[in-house]
Design a protein around this motif. Structure first.
Motif, mmCIF file in Angstrom:
data_model
loop_
_atom_site.group_PDB
_atom_site.id
_atom_site.type_symbol
_atom_site.label_atom_id
_atom_site.label_comp_id
_atom_site.label_asym_id
_atom_site.label_seq_id
_atom_site.Cartn_x
_atom_site.Cartn_y
_atom_site.Cartn_z
ATOM 1 N N ILE A 34 0.838 -1.212 0.000
ATOM 2 C CA ILE A 34 0.000 0.000 0.000
ATOM 3 C C ILE A 34 0.872 1.261 0.000
ATOM 4 O O ILE A 34 0.647 2.197 -0.762
ATOM 5 N N LYS A 35 1.930 1.223 0.841
ATOM 6 C CA LYS A 35 2.822 2.390 0.915
ATOM 7 C C LYS A 35 3.515 2.629 -0.421
ATOM 8 O O LYS A 35 3.673 3.765 -0.865
ATOM 9 N N SER A 36 3.937 1.529 -1.057
ATOM 10 C CA SER A 36 4.630 1.693 -2.334
ATOM 11 C C SER A 36 3.703 2.297 -3.384
ATOM 12 O O SER A 36 4.123 3.056 -4.240
ATOM 13 N N ARG A 37 2.392 1.942 -3.265
ATOM 14 C CA ARG A 37 1.396 2.506 -4.191
ATOM 15 C C ARG A 37 1.263 4.009 -3.971
ATOM 16 O O ARG A 37 0.886 4.749 -4.858
ATOM 17 N N GLN A 38 1.601 4.429 -2.774
ATOM 18 C CA GLN A 38 1.532 5.854 -2.472
ATOM 19 C C GLN A 38 2.904 6.506 -2.628
ATOM 20 O O GLN A 38 3.110 7.640 -2.221
ATOM 21 N N GLY A 39 3.860 5.744 -3.209
ATOM 22 C CA GLY A 39 5.185 6.294 -3.466
ATOM 23 C C GLY A 39 6.102 6.282 -2.266
ATOM 24 O O GLY A 39 7.094 7.002 -2.246
ATOM 25 N N MET A 40 5.759 5.476 -1.246
ATOM 26 C CA MET A 40 6.606 5.416 -0.043
ATOM 27 C C MET A 40 6.946 3.957 0.262
ATOM 28 O O MET A 40 6.219 3.052 -0.124
ATOM 29 N N ILE A 41 8.034 3.784 0.962
ATOM 30 C CA ILE A 41 8.402 2.440 1.421
ATOM 31 C C ILE A 41 9.023 2.575 2.814
ATOM 32 O O ILE A 41 9.665 3.582 3.108
ATOM 33 N N SER A 42 8.798 1.567 3.650
ATOM 34 C CA SER A 42 9.349 1.641 5.011
ATOM 35 C C SER A 42 10.778 1.126 5.048
ATOM 36 O O SER A 42 11.095 0.116 4.428
ATOM 37 N N GLY A 43 11.612 1.833 5.780
ATOM 38 C CA GLY A 43 12.995 1.404 5.924
ATOM 39 C C GLY A 43 13.488 1.688 7.321
ATOM 40 O O GLY A 43 12.905 2.500 8.042
ATOM 41 N N LYS A 44 14.560 0.972 7.697
ATOM 42 C CA LYS A 44 15.092 1.168 9.049
ATOM 43 C C LYS A 44 16.480 1.794 8.958
ATOM 44 O O LYS A 44 17.320 1.347 8.179
ATOM 45 N N ILE A 45 16.689 2.841 9.748
ATOM 46 C CA ILE A 45 18.012 3.456 9.813
ATOM 47 C C ILE A 45 18.319 3.786 11.268
ATOM 48 O O ILE A 45 17.477 4.366 11.958
#
Lengths: 148, 156
Positions: A34-45
């Motif tokens: 869903i996030k990728s469809r909204q142009g976002m992706i979750s990542g850890k830093i």
């Protein structure tokens, strides 16, 4: 898991809610999609989870069975495998250029020969990544396919 | 690189090597041993030497792509392997007068020149292809605008 889609009037805000007993990997996968469809992706830093605009990602790389997204200045650990990312972003500008690497075609500045049928992609942040000869035909096909 | 790609690369290199080796044998023969006569079986020599020359293509690779520097190092090792095998063949063959130092030096230099020429030709071919890739990339980027992700009906 039951799936329920309800049509609402335009005056209401569209909402996607997942009601689950436990936030499993399957649920996380759905959220990532869903996030990728909204142009976002979750990542850890540095132990913090944050949202990264896909637009800012130069490439994804798999290192020791862990996936990382590289932006101009940072790299984030992504909780997905390269093949999952490839599938997720298959309609985007990301293409596989190595067994464990997806590159954003919009972040490539130029391509030069890399010896033995390989090529070297010079990215806009001046990094260089190798395009494996195995993935050159698919890259050509994507590029000649024109628009995304 | 899978076996199919290795085979394709080997075939391409093989025919290039056959041509260059034939030219090298002609030059070395005319320069150092022009009086010698051979039977028809000598036509097999370039085919056999070229087959030896493509053997390093089938050396086991590495999952991770080598950097350009490492690849150059790999190519130097390949050249040493080819030189060694060709010398073993040359010294065990009656048709090549390896007792003459000039012939031995000529073979060594010839293999080196052929190897460099084959790689230069390959590079020039790739350079031409990279120009086409860059043109396609530019078109792609212009038509794509700035969005790296465009949803379509079938990925809903």
């Amino acid at each position: 898991m039951d799936l329920k889609v309800t049509q609402i009037p335009k005056s209401e805000t569209e909402t996607l809610e997942i009601r689950c007993h436990k936030v499993s990997d399957e649920v996380r996968e759905i959220v990532s999609f869903i996030k990728s469809r909204q142009g976002m992706i979750s990542g850890k830093i540095d132990g913090n989870i944050c949202e990264i605009p896909i637009l800012d990602i130069y490439y994804f790389e798999s290192v020791d069975k862990r996936s990382f997204a590289y932006t101009a200045s940072d790299n984030y650990e992504i909780n997905m495998r390269i093949y999952e990312l490839e599938e997720l972003l298959r309609h985007g500008s990301f293409v596989r250029i190595q067994k464990g690497m997806l590159v954003n075609l919009l972040k490539i500045k130029s391509i030069k020969p890399g010896l033995s049928g390989r090529y070297v992609a010079l990215l806009k942040n001046k990094e260089e990544v190798i395009i494996s000869r195995n993935y050159v035909p698919a890259l050509k096909k994507t590029l000649k396919g024109g628009s995304i | 690189m899978n076996l199919k790609h290795k085979f394709y690369q080997a075939i391409k290199l093989y025919f290039m090597l056959v041509t260059f080796i034939s030219i090298l044998l002609m030059i070395l023969g005319l320069a150092f041993d022009s009086e010698r006569t051979f039977s028809y079986s000598v036509f097999l020599s370039p085919l056999i030497y070229a087959a030896v020359g493509v053997l390093p293509v089938f050396l086991p690779g590495h999952d991770k792509e080598l950097s350009v520097k490492m690849l150059i190092l790999k190519k130097i090792i390949e050249l040493v392997i080819i030189e060694t095998i060709i010398f073993i063949l040359a010294f065990s063959s009656d048709t090549i007068p390896t007792e003459k130092r000039t012939i031995v030096a000529g073979i060594a230099l010839g293999i080196f020149v052929i190897y460099i020429l084959a790689n230069v030709l390959e590079y020039l071919f790739e350079k031409k292809e990279s120009k086409e890739l860059n043109d396609s990339l530019l078109n792609y980027q212009e038509s794509a605008g700035i969005s790296p992700f465009k949803p379509t009906e079938d990925n809903v």
